[in-house]
Motif scaffolding. Structure first.
Motif, PDB file in Angstrom:
ATOM      1  N   ARG A  36       0.835  -1.203   0.000  1.00 58.41           N
ATOM      2  CA  ARG A  36       0.000   0.000   0.000  1.00 58.41           C
ATOM      3  C   ARG A  36       0.872   1.257   0.000  1.00 58.41           C
ATOM      4  NH1 ARG A  36      -4.613   1.945   4.444  1.00 58.41           N
ATOM      5  NH2 ARG A  36      -5.656   3.428   3.059  1.00 58.41           N
ATOM      6  N   ILE A  37       0.572   2.181  -0.915  1.00 59.68           N
ATOM      7  CA  ILE A  37       1.307   3.432  -1.046  1.00 59.68           C
ATOM      8  C   ILE A  37       0.311   4.578  -0.985  1.00 59.68           C
ATOM      9  CG2 ILE A  37       2.779   4.838  -2.542  1.00 59.68           C
ATOM     10  CD1 ILE A  37       3.688   2.184  -3.862  1.00 59.68           C
ATOM     11  N   ARG A  38       0.558   5.525  -0.080  1.00 54.16           N
ATOM     12  CA  ARG A  38      -0.279   6.714  -0.007  1.00 54.16           C
ATOM     13  C   ARG A  38       0.568   7.963  -0.207  1.00 54.16           C
ATOM     14  NH1 ARG A  38      -3.801   5.690   5.371  1.00 54.16           N
ATOM     15  NH2 ARG A  38      -1.946   4.494   5.956  1.00 54.16           N
ATOM     16  N   LEU A  39       0.040   8.888  -0.989  1.00 52.73           N
ATOM     17  CA  LEU A  39       0.717  10.147  -1.276  1.00 52.73           C
ATOM     18  C   LEU A  39      -0.081  11.292  -0.661  1.00 52.73           C
ATOM     19  CD1 LEU A  39       1.349   9.666  -5.119  1.00 52.73           C
ATOM     20  CD2 LEU A  39       2.745   8.797  -3.210  1.00 52.73           C
ATOM     21  N   PHE A  40       0.619  12.223  -0.043  1.00 48.49           N
ATOM     22  CA  PHE A  40      -0.013  13.386   0.568  1.00 48.49           C
ATOM     23  C   PHE A  40       0.665  14.655   0.058  1.00 48.49           C
ATOM     24  CE2 PHE A  40      -0.717   9.891   3.409  1.00 48.49           C
ATOM     25  CZ  PHE A  40      -1.940  10.113   4.015  1.00 48.49           C
ATOM     26  N   ILE A  41      -0.152  15.691  -0.134  1.00 48.74           N
ATOM     27  CA  ILE A  41       0.353  17.021  -0.455  1.00 48.74           C
ATOM     28  C   ILE A  41      -0.260  17.983   0.557  1.00 48.74           C
ATOM     29  CG2 ILE A  41       0.500  18.860  -2.180  1.00 48.74           C
ATOM     30  CD1 ILE A  41       0.078  16.692  -4.329  1.00 48.74           C
ATOM     31  N   ASN A  42       0.585  18.635   1.338  1.00 43.44           N
ATOM     32  CA  ASN A  42       0.110  19.545   2.386  1.00 43.44           C
ATOM     33  C   ASN A  42      -0.928  18.880   3.284  1.00 43.44           C
ATOM     34  OD1 ASN A  42       1.811  21.576   1.427  1.00 43.44           O
ATOM     35  ND2 ASN A  42       0.255  22.358   0.033  1.00 43.44           N
ATOM     36  N   ASP A  43      -0.632  17.649   3.695  1.00 44.32           N
ATOM     37  CA  ASP A  43      -1.455  16.853   4.613  1.00 44.32           C
ATOM     38  C   ASP A  43      -2.755  16.338   3.997  1.00 44.32           C
ATOM     39  OD1 ASP A  43       0.319  17.032   6.805  1.00 44.32           O
ATOM     40  OD2 ASP A  43      -0.449  19.012   7.302  1.00 44.32           O
ATOM     41  N   ALA A  44      -3.029  16.670   2.742  1.00 46.85           N
ATOM     42  CA  ALA A  44      -4.222  16.160   2.054  1.00 46.85           C
ATOM     43  C   ALA A  44      -3.863  14.885   1.293  1.00 46.85           C
ATOM     44  CB  ALA A  44      -4.784  17.201   1.099  1.00 46.85           C
ATOM     45  N   LEU A  45      -4.706  13.871   1.411  1.00 44.92           N
ATOM     46  CA  LEU A  45      -4.462  12.614   0.710  1.00 44.92           C
ATOM     47  C   LEU A  45      -4.672  12.811  -0.786  1.00 44.92           C
ATOM     48  CD1 LEU A  45      -3.891   9.546   0.893  1.00 44.92           C
ATOM     49  CD2 LEU A  45      -6.363   9.209   1.135  1.00 44.92           C
ATOM     50  N   ALA A  46      -3.608  12.581  -1.565  1.00 43.45           N
ATOM     51  CA  ALA A  46      -3.673  12.767  -3.015  1.00 43.45           C
ATOM     52  C   ALA A  46      -3.878  11.456  -3.763  1.00 43.45           C
ATOM     53  CB  ALA A  46      -2.400  13.452  -3.521  1.00 43.45           C
ATOM     54  N   ALA A  47      -3.395  10.347  -3.217  1.00 43.95           N
ATOM     55  CA  ALA A  47      -3.549   9.053  -3.887  1.00 43.95           C
ATOM     56  C   ALA A  47      -3.387   7.941  -2.862  1.00 43.95           C
ATOM     57  CB  ALA A  47      -2.538   8.885  -5.013  1.00 43.95           C
ATOM     58  N   ASP A  48      -4.110   6.853  -3.096  1.00 39.84           N
ATOM     59  CA  ASP A  48      -4.061   5.675  -2.232  1.00 39.84           C
ATOM     60  C   ASP A  48      -4.147   4.467  -3.153  1.00 39.84           C
ATOM     61  OD1 ASP A  48      -4.390   3.634  -0.390  1.00 39.84           O
ATOM     62  OD2 ASP A  48      -5.924   4.662   0.781  1.00 39.84           O
ATOM     63  N   LEU A  49      -3.059   3.725  -3.264  1.00 40.19           N
ATOM     64  CA  LEU A  49      -3.009   2.635  -4.236  1.00 40.19           C
ATOM     65  C   LEU A  49      -2.180   1.483  -3.703  1.00 40.19           C
ATOM     66  CD1 LEU A  49      -0.271   3.227  -6.833  1.00 40.19           C
ATOM     67  CD2 LEU A  49      -0.848   5.069  -5.255  1.00 40.19           C
ATOM     68  N   ARG A  50      -2.158   0.410  -4.464  1.00 40.49           N
ATOM     69  CA  ARG A  50      -1.362  -0.763  -4.095  1.00 40.49           C
ATOM     70  C   ARG A  50      -0.483  -1.173  -5.266  1.00 40.49           C
ATOM     71  NH1 ARG A  50      -2.932  -3.005   0.692  1.00 40.49           N
ATOM     72  NH2 ARG A  50      -4.875  -2.184   1.548  1.00 40.49           N
ATOM     73  N   ASP A  51       0.792  -1.424  -4.939  1.00 47.52           N
ATOM     74  CA  ASP A  51       1.731  -1.900  -5.952  1.00 47.52           C
ATOM     75  C   ASP A  51       2.905  -2.550  -5.230  1.00 47.52           C
ATOM     76  OD1 ASP A  51       2.462  -1.561  -9.040  1.00 47.52           O
ATOM     77  OD2 ASP A  51       4.295  -1.353  -7.858  1.00 47.52           O
ATOM     78  N   ASN A  52       3.365  -3.677  -5.751  1.00 44.34           N
ATOM     79  CA  ASN A  52       4.497  -4.359  -5.131  1.00 44.34           C
ATOM     80  C   ASN A  52       5.602  -4.660  -6.128  1.00 44.34           C
ATOM     81  OD1 ASN A  52       3.325  -6.365  -6.624  1.00 44.34           O
ATOM     82  ND2 ASN A  52       2.902  -7.743  -4.912  1.00 44.34           N
ATOM     83  N   THR A  53       5.693  -3.833  -7.169  1.00 44.26           N
ATOM     84  CA  THR A  53       6.728  -4.040  -8.182  1.00 44.26           C
ATOM     85  C   THR A  53       8.112  -4.028  -7.555  1.00 44.26           C
ATOM     86  OG1 THR A  53       5.338  -2.985  -9.852  1.00 44.26           O
ATOM     87  CG2 THR A  53       7.672  -3.198 -10.359  1.00 44.26           C
ATOM     88  N   LEU A  54       8.349  -3.062  -6.651  1.00 41.89           N
ATOM     89  CA  LEU A  54       9.646  -2.943  -5.987  1.00 41.89           C
ATOM     90  C   LEU A  54       9.467  -3.133  -4.488  1.00 41.89           C
ATOM     91  CD1 LEU A  54      11.004   0.176  -7.901  1.00 41.89           C
ATOM     92  CD2 LEU A  54      11.670  -2.210  -8.265  1.00 41.89           C
ATOM     93  N   GLY A  55      10.461  -3.747  -3.869  1.00 46.78           N
ATOM     94  CA  GLY A  55      10.416  -3.974  -2.433  1.00 46.78           C
ATOM     95  C   GLY A  55      11.193  -2.917  -1.679  1.00 46.78           C
ATOM     96  N   ALA A  56      12.042  -3.369  -0.763  1.00 44.20           N
ATOM     97  CA  ALA A  56      12.810  -2.438   0.055  1.00 44.20           C
ATOM     98  C   ALA A  56      13.807  -1.657  -0.796  1.00 44.20           C
ATOM     99  CB  ALA A  56      13.546  -3.197   1.157  1.00 44.20           C
ATOM    100  N   GLY A  57      14.032  -0.414  -0.393  1.00 45.04           N
ATOM    101  CA  GLY A  57      15.002   0.406  -1.106  1.00 45.04           C
ATOM    102  C   GLY A  57      15.236   1.718  -0.390  1.00 45.04           C
ATOM    103  N   ARG A  58      16.084   2.538  -0.969  1.00 45.58           N
ATOM    104  CA  ARG A  58      16.450   3.812  -0.359  1.00 45.58           C
ATOM    105  C   ARG A  58      15.416   4.886  -0.669  1.00 45.58           C
ATOM    106  NH1 ARG A  58      20.717   1.040  -2.102  1.00 45.58           N
ATOM    107  NH2 ARG A  58      22.469   0.696  -0.665  1.00 45.58           N
ATOM    108  N   VAL A  59      15.389   5.897   0.192  1.00 43.91           N
ATOM    109  CA  VAL A  59      14.460   7.022   0.064  1.00 43.91           C
ATOM    110  C   VAL A  59      15.274   8.287  -0.179  1.00 43.91           C
ATOM    111  CG1 VAL A  59      12.682   8.382   1.216  1.00 43.91           C
ATOM    112  CG2 VAL A  59      12.807   5.908   1.595  1.00 43.91           C
ATOM    113  N   GLY A  60      14.773   9.159  -1.062  1.00 46.62           N
ATOM    114  CA  GLY A  60      15.508  10.378  -1.346  1.00 46.62           C
ATOM    115  C   GLY A  60      14.632  11.445  -1.967  1.00 46.62           C
ATOM    116  N   VAL A  61      15.287  12.505  -2.442  1.00 49.66           N
ATOM    117  CA  VAL A  61      14.599  13.629  -3.075  1.00 49.66           C
ATOM    118  C   VAL A  61      15.034  13.719  -4.527  1.00 49.66           C
ATOM    119  CG1 VAL A  61      14.347  14.916  -0.930  1.00 49.66           C
ATOM    120  CG2 VAL A  61      16.396  15.269  -2.337  1.00 49.66           C
ATOM    121  N   SER A  62      14.167  14.281  -5.353  1.00 47.56           N
ATOM    122  CA  SER A  62      14.468  14.378  -6.784  1.00 47.56           C
ATOM    123  C   SER A  62      14.037  15.728  -7.331  1.00 47.56           C
ATOM    124  CB  SER A  62      13.771  13.262  -7.572  1.00 47.56           C
ATOM    125  OG  SER A  62      12.381  13.492  -7.637  1.00 47.56           O
ATOM    126  N   THR A  63      14.683  16.142  -8.421  1.00 47.99           N
ATOM    127  CA  THR A  63      14.275  17.336  -9.158  1.00 47.99           C
ATOM    128  C   THR A  63      14.390  17.041 -10.647  1.00 47.99           C
ATOM    129  OG1 THR A  63      16.453  18.379  -9.375  1.00 47.99           O
ATOM    130  CG2 THR A  63      15.228  18.806  -7.351  1.00 47.99           C
TER     131      THR A  63
END
Length: 233
Positions: free
Chosen positions: A181-208
């Motif tokens: 389960r993956i949930r995305l929030f923008i300014n504390d508002a829920l933007a998306a709630d979905l399920r996907d298991n394509t990738l497992g454990a991994g690193r977290v970072g920022v992107s531009t």
């Protein structure tokens, strides 16, 4: 007033009352849903373990700060991590010391220059030579994609964030991942709630990213944090 008019008025009043009742029920359900979500988030944060946090008052966490490929300048100044683009490309920086499956990742990002030509975001489940998920935020659009080492990106969720964002100001991005389960929030508002298991454990970072060949994009990051969650929480 004849009986037909009386009957018509009665029906009209009944329909109006029913419409108001239906609207009130919808608003009540939305309020109950928001309250339940907030309660869940409060519990998640209370039980989460903070693993990493950087407010970028200096470069104590040794982010890569320099000019890269002659078109990307990374620097930490004025209490933010700045990425300045003079050409078209994309890049990311990850917290290298741990991989995460269940976690909360957050960052404040601001597209300081470049408008719709630039984006900022969070990546997660990053595995070298495999791929990662990318939660990408524009001033008028957001999307979650799977970026694999081979093949084209796949968009899992997308939308228009303008009702919950302010152009030119910082916007807080959050990813909560619990198993598939993956949930995305923008300014504390829920933007998306979905399920996907394509990738497992991994690193977290920022992107531009800069989508203009002439550059002109500048992105600022602040308050980047990662909290780990117990599996099954």
């Amino acid at each position: 007033m004849d009986s037909q008019s009386t009957s018509s008025n009665t029906v009209s009043r009944t329909q109006t009352a029913q419409a108001r009742t239906a609207q009130a029920l919808v608003q009540m359900a939305a309020t109950q849903t928001a309250t339940a979500l907030q309660a869940e988030l409060t519990a998640l944060f209370a039980n989460a373990q903070r693993v990493f946090y950087d407010e970028f008052v200096d470069n104590r966490n040794v982010w890569s700060t320099s000019v890269f490929q002659d078109i990307e300048l990374n620097l930490i100044e004025d209490g933010v991590f700045k990425v300045v683009w003079s050409g078209k490309d994309t890049s990311y920086e990850v917290y290298e010391l741990s991989s995460f499956t269940d976690f909360i990742g957050e960052v404040d990002c601001r597209i300081a220059r470049g408008g719709g030509d630039g984006s900022c975001g969070l990546i997660f489940a990053q595995q070298r030579n495999v791929g990662f998920y990318k939660f990408e935020f524009f001033i008028d659009y957001y999307r979650l994609s799977i970026i694999l080492a081979e093949g084209e990106p796949v968009i899992l969720a997308e939308g228009d964030p303008r009702r919950i964002t302010t152009v030119g100001d910082q916007n807080r991005l959050r990813v909560i991942r619990q198993g598939e389960r993956i949930r995305l929030f923008i300014n504390d508002a829920l933007a998306a709630d979905l399920r996907d298991n394509t990738l497992g454990a991994g690193r977290v970072g920022v992107s531009t990213a800069c989508y203009n060949a002439e550059g002109g994009v500048e992105v600022h990051f602040d308050n980047f944090g990662i909290r780990s969650l117990a599996s099954g929480s």
